[in-house]
Scaffold this active site. Structure first.
Site, PDB file in Angstrom:
ATOM      1  N   ASN A 207       0.849  -1.328   0.014  1.00 32.98           N
ATOM      2  CA  ASN A 207       0.133   0.049  -0.541  1.00 32.98           C
ATOM      3  C   ASN A 207       0.834   1.253   0.031  1.00 32.98           C
ATOM      4  OD1 ASN A 207      -2.159  -1.193   0.212  1.00 32.98           O
ATOM      5  ND2 ASN A 207      -2.772  -1.107   1.956  1.00 32.98           N
TER       6      ASN A 207
ATOM      7  N   ARG B  25     -10.577  -4.671 -14.326  1.00 30.96           N
ATOM      8  CA  ARG B  25      -9.013  -5.385 -13.971  1.00 30.96           C
ATOM      9  C   ARG B  25      -9.188  -7.310 -14.049  1.00 30.96           C
ATOM     10  NH1 ARG B  25      -5.309  -1.656 -11.161  1.00 30.96           N
ATOM     11  NH2 ARG B  25      -6.348   0.181  -9.744  1.00 30.96           N
TER      12      ARG B  25
ATOM     13  N   ARG C 294      -4.666   1.752 -13.172  1.00 32.41           N
ATOM     14  CA  ARG C 294      -3.304   1.905 -12.738  1.00 32.41           C
ATOM     15  C   ARG C 294      -2.747   1.184 -12.272  1.00 32.41           C
ATOM     16  NH1 ARG C 294      -4.531   6.540  -9.534  1.00 32.41           N
ATOM     17  NH2 ARG C 294      -3.612   8.139 -10.829  1.00 32.41           N
TER      18      ARG C 294
ATOM     19  N   HIS D 299     -14.844   2.717 -15.003  1.00 34.60           N
ATOM     20  CA  HIS D 299     -14.742   2.087 -13.749  1.00 34.60           C
ATOM     21  C   HIS D 299     -16.451   1.334 -13.348  1.00 34.60           C
ATOM     22  CE1 HIS D 299     -14.435   1.746  -9.138  1.00 34.60           C
ATOM     23  NE2 HIS D 299     -13.090   1.481  -9.414  1.00 34.60           N
TER      24      HIS D 299
ATOM     25  N   TYR E 110     -11.414  -9.800  -2.080  1.00 36.82           N
ATOM     26  CA  TYR E 110     -12.100  -8.320  -2.368  1.00 36.82           C
ATOM     27  C   TYR E 110     -14.260  -9.040  -1.583  1.00 36.82           C
ATOM     28  CZ  TYR E 110      -8.232  -5.817  -4.141  1.00 36.82           C
ATOM     29  OH  TYR E 110      -7.427  -5.588  -4.266  1.00 36.82           O
TER      30      TYR E 110
END
Length: 684
Positions: free
Chosen positions: A46, A373, A403, A433, A466
């Protein structure tokens, strides 16, 4: 409302407090030992991204000669750079102490992490063979010479800075690059019940004399360093190049971005440190962080488990969704009602099954999907390629600028394009997104739509760690709106109107403002008025100000914010009706769920958008209303489970001290209780 330190929490400092919560997990003795090491790895990873993106942005503001107070929530860029460095130095120091404590605990479990000074003869023979077979051929050694420019050091790669000293001549310096292709942790032969691990760094230290035997020196030493570079992409303006070519070149150029952080072993000689800083042109506004003996602690995310399942979280088996079957058509099932998939508690395989069914179904004519992604090995991508080969018209809007995943997305984009998939590479000036899919199927004399909308990426790997909601639906009204978003991708100048979904960049702020205004009106009229909001981050000052307005009107606001939070809750006259918690636990909380009380007839949305300026103004996002009554009840119950967490919930307040919320009520650990909630639903 004036932007000042009393009204907003600075987003960079708030983000560092989020990472401090990750560090708390590494320090928590109730977390299994190897999982604690992995949280140290997450903390480090992170921090790498923070410096590449956020610190680099603040530094750009400073380098441009701007004060930055208006952009940075009431603090000057120069002051913020200094404060960030101070906080990070303290956190790095704490992380070293935690690592030392974990290593001591591992020794009690007969797991020993040894260094080059602790190798015995038997281990030396094993390591020697390993070194010459696996490490030596991959080593990159750079001898530093005053006459030769220092080559660009790779972003976030680990290097050993070597100093060779001889009283009769000047010191000689060199750098050894520790390749990312090498396994960081080498498991040595066990001895009885004892397990031994050594880092590749220490193996290299063990063989320094072999590496530099052509040099004449009396003493030799090696200390770790790491440089982090600005991660912003700068695009070539050459109109003759394709977008993919420009992006590919930009990703490569990122490796030579300006340095923004230099981490070094605090025991490195001062003359060696000054030599390196001078040769790398690193100045005081670059964050110079003294650290421990080992850097790139993100590698601890892959620390070997050694078969010690007792030192890991118990693996949960993803549950089936009641009513959905892999043995029946998903199209036929969702034609009757909507279904909610909540990964990782539910299996992601339903999404792949849905796409594979669409790829084979002769009646399916078109498939449209957004991708942000993808997994390294993506069954989603292979399903779409399969569909194209079966003659379906497949349209994929892929965000090549996701990113740090740009390279992987480019590779998949090229594969899909070669297979005949119609590729859309986003919208000029906006990132795509949103997470959605629309499938059109011929049924008799009409076209019927099926699809899904999600809070997370269509990624099999991240779906295991997630938490994300996905709604499978055949609601024609919602799917008609989603189809309009795909039309917008192809005709950007036309702004569509939507009857059901809420989209960025055109409507998110105004629509959510209207929903909040309704709660304000209800509160003023003495009716029940509340907001229950779950998101990753909130940094939009406009959204914060609107919530302050609602709080002053008497609207009760409960917020679960995992990451950065610029809102200051609990301040009398401004935000006394706002409570915020953050949950950091085994899984990464990634769901976005927005519940508006609406006088006890809640309006509920799942969304791809956080309440950040980038999500509201600079991205294509979709918030989808939930109409199915069963799912509405389910989502409200799931929010309550999270809200009642008194094990892993931290209180967010003005002091930013990350205090755990503890009380005398029965223990509720949201992620574990959510899994049990779904197990109970299956059992009736």
């Amino acid at each position: 409302m004036t932007k000042d330190k009393n009204v907003y929490i600075n987003r960079e400092l708030s983000w560092l407090q989020f990472n401090a919560r990750v560090l708390q997990e590494a320090a928590d003795k109730d977390v299994p030992l190897i999982e604690r090491l992995r949280f140290l790895g997450i903390f480090s990873n992170n921090l790498d991204e923070f410096f590449k993106v956020r610190y680099a942005t603040v530094k750009r503001i400073f380098d441009a000669g701007k004060g930055g107070k208006s952009e940075l929530g009431g603090i000057k860029a120069e002051e913020l750079l200094e404060e960030i460095t101070k906080v990070v130095i303290d956190q790095q120091s704490e992380s070293v102490e935690i690592l030392n404590e974990i290593e001591q605990e591992l020794e009690k479990e007969n797991i020993f992490i040894i260094n080059e000074t602790e190798i015995d003869a038997e281990q030396h023979n094993f390591i020697k063979n390993y070194y010459y077979q696996e490490i030596s051929p991959a080593l990159v050694v750079i001898v530093l010479n005053e006459d030769i420019d220092l080559p660009e050091l790779k972003d976030s790669a680990g290097y050993l800075s070597v100093k060779m000293s001889n009283l009769n001549r000047p010191d000689q310096y060199a750098l050894i690059e520790i390749s990312k292709t090498m396994d960081r942790f080498i498991v040595l032969p066990s001895k009885g019940d004892a397990n031994y691990i050594i880092t590749v760094d220490d193996v290299i230290r063990h063989f320094l004399n072999e590496i530099f035997n052509i040099f004449d020196y009396e003493t030799i030493s090696a200390h770790m360093i790491k440089i982090t570079r600005d991660g912003e992409l700068d695009f070539d303006s050459d109109l003759s190049k394709s977008f993919i070519d420009k992006l590919s070149a930009s990703v490569k150029d990122r490796q030579s971005g300006d340095p923004v952080r230099f981490v070094h072993d605090k025991n490195i000689d001062s003359d060696t440190l000054n030599f390196l800083l001078d040769r790398m042109s690193i100045d005081k506004k670059d964050s110079i962080i003294p650290g421990g003996r080992y850097h790139n602690r993100r590698d601890y995310m892959d620390f070997p488990s050694l078969g010690r399942t007792d030192l890991l979280y118990e693996r949960i088996v993803p549950l089936p969704v009641k009513g959905l079957s892999f043995e029946e058509s998903i199209f036929k099932t969702i034609a009757k009602k909507d279904y909610l998939i909540y990964t990782p508690y539910h299996t992601f395989s339903y999404i792949v099954k849905f796409l594979r069914e669409a790829a084979l179904d002769p009646k399916v004519r078109t498939i449209k999907i957004t991708i942000y992604r993808l997994a390294q090995i993506s069954h989603v991508a292979s399903s779409l390629i399969n569909a194209a080969k079966n003659g379906k018209k497949v349209t994929v809007s892929i965000e090549l600028r996701a990113r740090f995943d740009e390279e992987a997305n480019i590779n998949y984009a090229e594969q899909m394009q070669d297979a005949g998939v119609n590729m859309l590479f986003g919208v000029p000036g906006l990132k795509v997104h949103s997470k959605m899919c629309v499938i059109e199927r011929e049924e008799g004399d009409k076209v019927v739509r099926y699809g899904f909308v999600s809070t997370g990426n269509f990624n099999e790997s991240t779906a295991k760690i997630y938490t994300d909601f996905t709604v499978l639906t055949a609601n024609q009204k919602i799917l008609k709106d989603l189809n309009k978003v795909f039309n917008f991708f192809e005709v950007n100048y036309k702004v569509n109107r939507y009857k059901h979904i809420i989209t960025s960049p055109h409507y998110t702020k105004s629509k959510f403002f209207a929903l909040i205004d309704k709660e304000i009106e209800n509160a003023k009229n003495g009716k029940p008025a509340y907001l229950k909001l779950k998101m990753n981050s909130i940094s939009s000052y406009k959204m914060v100000d609107k919530l302050y307005e609602a709080s002053r009107a008497g609207v009760k606001i409960q917020m679960i914010v995992r990451g950065l939070c610029c809102l200051v809750p609990g301040v009398k006259g401004m935000s006394e009706n706002i409570e915020i918690i953050s949950i950091i636990d085994k899984f990464l909380e990634h769901t976005r769920l927005y519940i508006f009380g609406n006088n006890e007839d809640p309006k509920i949305y799942i969304s791809s958008a956080d309440w950040m300026t980038r999500n509201i103004d600079n991205r294509v996002e979709v918030s989808c209303p939930i109409y199915d009554k069963d799912i509405k009840v389910e989502l409200q119950e799931l929010f309550e489970i999270c809200w009642q967490d008194n094990v892993k919930a931290r209180i967010i307040n003005e002091t930013q001290d990350n205090t755990y919320r503890r009380n005398n009520k029965p223990k509720i650990r949201a992620q574990f209780d959510t899994y049990n909630y779904y197990k109970n639903k299956l059992e009736g």
